[in-house]
Design an enzyme around this catalytic site. Structure first.
Site, PDB file in Angstrom:
ATOM      1  N   ASP A 109       4.573   0.342  -0.667  1.00 56.66           N
ATOM      2  CA  ASP A 109       5.809   0.118  -1.445  1.00 56.66           C
ATOM      3  C   ASP A 109       6.004  -1.335  -2.008  1.00 56.66           C
ATOM      4  O   ASP A 109       7.094  -1.585  -2.277  1.00 56.66           O
ATOM      5  CB  ASP A 109       7.167   0.498  -0.500  1.00 56.66           C
ATOM      6  CG  ASP A 109       7.198   1.999  -0.309  1.00 56.66           C
ATOM      7  OD1 ASP A 109       6.913   2.840  -1.064  1.00 56.66           O
ATOM      8  OD2 ASP A 109       7.148   2.303   0.745  1.00 56.66           O
ATOM      9  N   CYS A 166      20.142 -37.356   3.857  1.00 55.34           N
ATOM     10  CA  CYS A 166      18.748 -37.778   4.096  1.00 55.34           C
ATOM     11  C   CYS A 166      17.738 -36.700   3.758  1.00 55.34           C
ATOM     12  O   CYS A 166      16.584 -37.015   3.267  1.00 55.34           O
ATOM     13  CB  CYS A 166      18.469 -37.807   5.645  1.00 55.34           C
ATOM     14  SG  CYS A 166      19.543 -39.366   6.349  1.00 55.34           S
ATOM     15  N   ASP A 208      12.456   4.568   1.939  1.00 48.82           N
ATOM     16  CA  ASP A 208      10.973   5.351   2.071  1.00 48.82           C
ATOM     17  C   ASP A 208      11.090   6.248   3.201  1.00 48.82           C
ATOM     18  O   ASP A 208      11.940   5.883   4.122  1.00 48.82           O
ATOM     19  CB  ASP A 208       9.973   4.386   2.254  1.00 48.82           C
ATOM     20  CG  ASP A 208       8.599   5.050   2.133  1.00 48.82           C
ATOM     21  OD1 ASP A 208       8.345   6.178   1.291  1.00 48.82           O
ATOM     22  OD2 ASP A 208       7.635   4.806   2.951  1.00 48.82           O
ATOM     23  N   ASP A 223       7.659   0.426   3.976  1.00 44.48           N
ATOM     24  CA  ASP A 223       6.675   0.119   4.983  1.00 44.48           C
ATOM     25  C   ASP A 223       5.861  -1.042   4.771  1.00 44.48           C
ATOM     26  O   ASP A 223       5.050  -1.808   5.414  1.00 44.48           O
ATOM     27  CB  ASP A 223       5.760   1.308   5.016  1.00 44.48           C
ATOM     28  CG  ASP A 223       4.873   1.419   3.823  1.00 44.48           C
ATOM     29  OD1 ASP A 223       4.747   0.790   2.966  1.00 44.48           O
ATOM     30  OD2 ASP A 223       3.985   2.578   3.738  1.00 44.48           O
ATOM     31  N   CYS A 275      22.012 -37.222   8.048  1.00 42.96           N
ATOM     32  CA  CYS A 275      23.039 -36.321   7.451  1.00 42.96           C
ATOM     33  C   CYS A 275      22.151 -35.712   6.367  1.00 42.96           C
ATOM     34  O   CYS A 275      21.063 -35.771   6.027  1.00 42.96           O
ATOM     35  CB  CYS A 275      24.106 -37.092   6.884  1.00 42.96           C
ATOM     36  SG  CYS A 275      23.553 -38.300   5.391  1.00 42.96           S
TER      37      CYS A 275
END
Length: 813
Positions: free
Chosen positions: A712, A101, A504, A708, A98
């Site tokens: 950037d 855990c 961009d 990109d 569960c």
């Protein structure tokens, strides 16, 4: 099928592993068994195989401390080295039942000196652990997990599948036994209830009670064993987990029923069997649902084949080898229909490669000599020969899997809050149950036990803990199928709240594959010479503009030294002892002091072309350094298909959209006009973009930046959520929250819509979990809910949360 000499499990047909034991070659089923068996032999402990009591005994006592996994050669298969002493291991945990855990294991490991981070995926039971190897050994980590009653071993896809299949079969077995015995218990219980109406002799009543007790014993001690084991683990660690109320309720009901047999009173054998049956059934379906939600992401693990065809170094012949034994610089033969086993480049041949499972690209991509191949993709048409440049944990596929694991295990704010509430909730339920028991003992002693059991059973903190992780796992797994990789846990939540999208231009709204349209040279410089200087400088860059020049000459004629990159602006370096510069007009004027005619720039960029200028600084006869304009390159870039549809859809949703670029005004305006963006910024440096994004945030905007991933980087880091356009070279260097692996830009809209749906489903799950407990607890406390009804309610509550999250596996663009 033959069996593994070490563990006794069947050996898959495509595996050929062995270890020499007592001069005989013995078969092994996986790399894990092979490694452990070899360690036993190397430690001169081969007598272990003579005296072990069963074939399935995993390792002798001396190796149970996991020290074998401190061996660097063994760690190479599943441990990634991040720094001098920093390591990251991928493990599988057995015994997870569960959400409590997960919490217990994470909290336990974080107490160890040297642990940097621990993330465990509830859906897959995979743990990602980062630690300082100079302070803590891997064997100590594994031992710490063993000490609290769980089993950890190196992650292996085949082994994980075996573990999950074994858990599934055990659950079905327990459900089956509970169902069969429970029907017998119900049959006798119905007779007892009928006897209350029509009368029944004391002898028959006593007989039926004893028969129910005998039938319930296997259910308590075998079928319900996982609840008691987990509860005991929690109690011995001083924690109050989610199985503690269940174990307490079952114990009270069972012991109370035994007491009733001897001294009179109500028995609860029918309630016990129904409770265990419904709870086991609910958890089984919950397990299946969670695994289904994570299936798309887990499918990536199985993309890499087990075997590969390696070409012999003498160039004559080939051999079939394990992928795990491949090395960098190895040459492989990839036949049509085969999966590519490692990252590399094409040496000979031309073929189409299917990257759909990895990137979401539906159309196969043609690969020629020199082009990159990614592990896990499939060769379709013709044979290819490739040279390996990345293996194992360094491949793009491995990186994608690590990002997915991180995204699915990192906990957003709402999850952390739910976990804190759930941990205190169980303790509060136990106090409430105690109060209810005391109250009803004084008011009506005959029903105090029934009501107390109902209170303990009806509560469902599991639903609260499952509310967010199940939704996140389902969403990230689904988006992986369309080529949108989620790498941070908060990404979906932040994307759903984003109000302003900043794009961009080059490589984002445009394809990034620029074409050199025209070269305008100055003075006595010619086009070929200028191209050679340009290629020498751009050789060190991976910006889309650099790619436009790299194949314009047959080979690199000149070599540039001391090359410096100015992200978003240009490059500079030394060629033959002279300083050369290439980049935007502003960059050239700033670095060289040249004054470039404004009218010239306007004329050159009137069609919206991107301008790249080459200049140098040379010494004249008097030794004075003089800047010289060498050439202007005019490049054009095609707008991505679907870019306009994406922008218009965002505007329709009420989002603000901006285009920020380092390119000239005419080029930026051309793209903005075509896709429908009104707010633009041109000739911007990365610092300018960062300033503008901060201004947007200061005005209350939640910014999503799409770029990109390389130039950037500062802006991507500043935005609340960042999306990088990824490919095989950029993906390993970006720290963006999300990565669009496919060329299909409209798939980003699927991600945005999925983010909104994810947040909505998380809210629904949390509201349901809280609402259910607020309604069910008072009803149980006043005696309106019987124990068997409470069992159904608790099971269905968790199951409903998981099923609701599974709606995210269906795409809605």
């Amino acid at each position: 099928m033959s069996k593994c000499y070490h563990c006794g499990l069947p050996i898959p047909t495509n595996v050929d592993l062995s270890v020499t034991i007592e001069t005989e070659s013995q078969p092994m089923c996986c790399m894990g068994c092979q490694a452990v068996a070899q360690a036993i032999i190397d430690a001169d402990l081969q007598d272990f195989y003579k005296y072990r009591t069963t074939v399935n005994e995993p390792i002798p006592k001396v190796l149970q401390q996991h020290t074998v996994y401190d061996n660097p050669a063994i760690q190479k298969k599943f441990v990634r080295i991040e720094g001098e002493h920093i390591k990251e291991a991928s493990l599988i945990l057995e015994g997870i039942t569960c959400a409590a855990c997960i919490w217990l294991n994470e909290k336990n490991l974080r107490t160890l000196n040297g642990i940097i981070d621990v993330q465990i995926n509830y859906s897959t039971h995979r743990a990602r652990i980062r630690w300082n190897d100079s302070l803590l050994k891997l064997s100590e980590i594994l031992q710490a997990i063993t000490d609290i009653g769980y089993i950890a071993h190196p992650y292996d896809p085949a082994r994980q599948q075996e573990v999950l299949e074994r858990e599934r079969k055990q659950q079905l077995q327990r459900i089956g036994i509970t169902g069969v015995l429970g029907m017998q218990v119900m049959m006798f219980s119905i007779a007892l209830y009928a006897g209350d109406w029509y009368g029944m002799s004391t002898e028959f009543r006593g007989l039926f009670h004893w028969l129910n007790l005998i039938l319930t014993i296997p259910i308590i001690f075998y079928c319900a064993e996982p609840f008691f084991k987990t509860a005991w683990k929690d109690i011995t660690r001083g924690q109050v987990g989610m199985d503690v109320p269940i174990a307490l309720a079952l114990s009270l009901a069972f012991l109370g029923s035994i007491h009733a047999i001897f001294y009179g009173g109500h028995v609860y054998f029918d309630s016990i069997t129904m409770f265990v049956f419904f709870l086991l059934t609910g958890r089984y379906f919950e397990l299946q649902a969670r695994q289904r939600g994570a299936r798309a992401a887990e499918n990536l693990v199985h993309l890499v084949p087990t075997m590969a065809t390696r070409l012999l170094k003498n160039g004559i012949g080939e051999e079939l080898v394990l992928v795990a034994d491949l090395e960098i610089e190895d040459r492989l033969l990839i036949r049509p229909g085969e999966s590519i086993p490692a990252d590399g480049i094409v040496l000979t041949g031309k073929s189409k490669v299917d990257e759909s499972l990895l990137t979401g690209e539906s159309n196969p991509i043609t690969k020629n000599i020199g082009q990159k191949l990614i592990a896990g993709t499939i060769n379709i048409d013709s044979p290819l020969q490739m040279k390996i440049n990345k293996i194992g944990t360094d491949t793009v596929l491995s990186y994608i899997l690590r990002l997915l694991e991180r995204a699915q295990t990192e906990k957003p704010t709402i999850t952390q809050l739910a976990d804190r509430v759930a941990s205190w909730f169980v303790f509060g339920v136990l106090l409430l149950a105690l109060g209810v028991a005391i109250y009803w003992w004084n008011v009506d002693p005959e029903i105090w036990l029934t009501i107390t059991i109902s209170v303990l059973v009806v509560t469902c903190p599991c639903a609260l803990s499952l509310a967010t992780p199940t939704a996140i796992t389902a969403a990230t797994s689904n988006l992986t199928q369309v080529g949108l990789l989620i790498s941070r846990g908060h990404a979906l939540e932040s994307l759903a709240r984003a109000t302003h999208f900043v794009f961009d231009k080059t490589g984002t709204l445009t394809k990034g594959s620029l074409n050199l349209l025209k070269t305008h040279t100055f003075a006595d410089f010619n086009q070929t010479e200028c191209l050679q200087y340009t290629v020498a400088l751009e050789h060190y860059s991976e910006h889309p503009i650099a790619q436009a020049f790299k194949f314009k000459t047959s080979h690199l004629i000149m070599e540039a030294k001391n090359v410096t990159s100015h992200p978003g602006s240009g490059m500079q370096g030394l060629i033959n002892g002279e300083h050369y510069f290439i980049g935007s007009p502003n960059f050239i004027m700033e670095m060289t002091g040249l004054s470039i005619s404004t009218q010239l720039l306007i004329n050159l960029q009137k069609d919206g072309n991107t301008l790249v200028i080459l200049a140098k600084i040379e010494s004249n006869s008097s030794g004075i350094k003089v800047p010289k304009l060498m050439a202007v390159f005019m490049l054009n870039d095609e707008i991505r298909k679907g870019a306009k549809d994406l922008i218009q859809a965002l505007i329709k949703q009420g989002k603000s959209v901006s285009l920020l670029s380092g390119d000239n005004t005419a080029a930026v305006q051309r793209v903005a006009t075509e896709v429908g963006i009104e707010k633009t910024g041109a000739s911007l440096t990365p610092e300018d973009k960062l300033r503008l994004v901060k201004e947007l945030q200061a005005n209350g905007e939640i910014v999503a930046m799409i770029g990109d991933g390389v130039n950037d980087a500062p802006v991507l880091a500043q935005a609340q959520v960042s999306i990088a356009m990824g490919n095989g070279t950029q993906i390993a260097r970006t720290s963006a929250d999300m990565i669009l692996l496919t060329e299909q830009l409209p798939n980003l809209l699927i991600g945005i819509n999925t983010a909104h749906r994810t947040l909505k489903i998380i809210r629904q799950n949390v509201i349901w979990a809280i609402g259910y407990n607020l309604l069910a607890l008072p009803a149980a406390a006043v005696g309106l809910i019987a124990p068997w009804m409470a069992a159904i309610g608790m099971s269905l509550s968790s199951l409903l949360v998981v099923i609701n999250a599974l709606r995210l596996t269906v795409n809605k663009s």
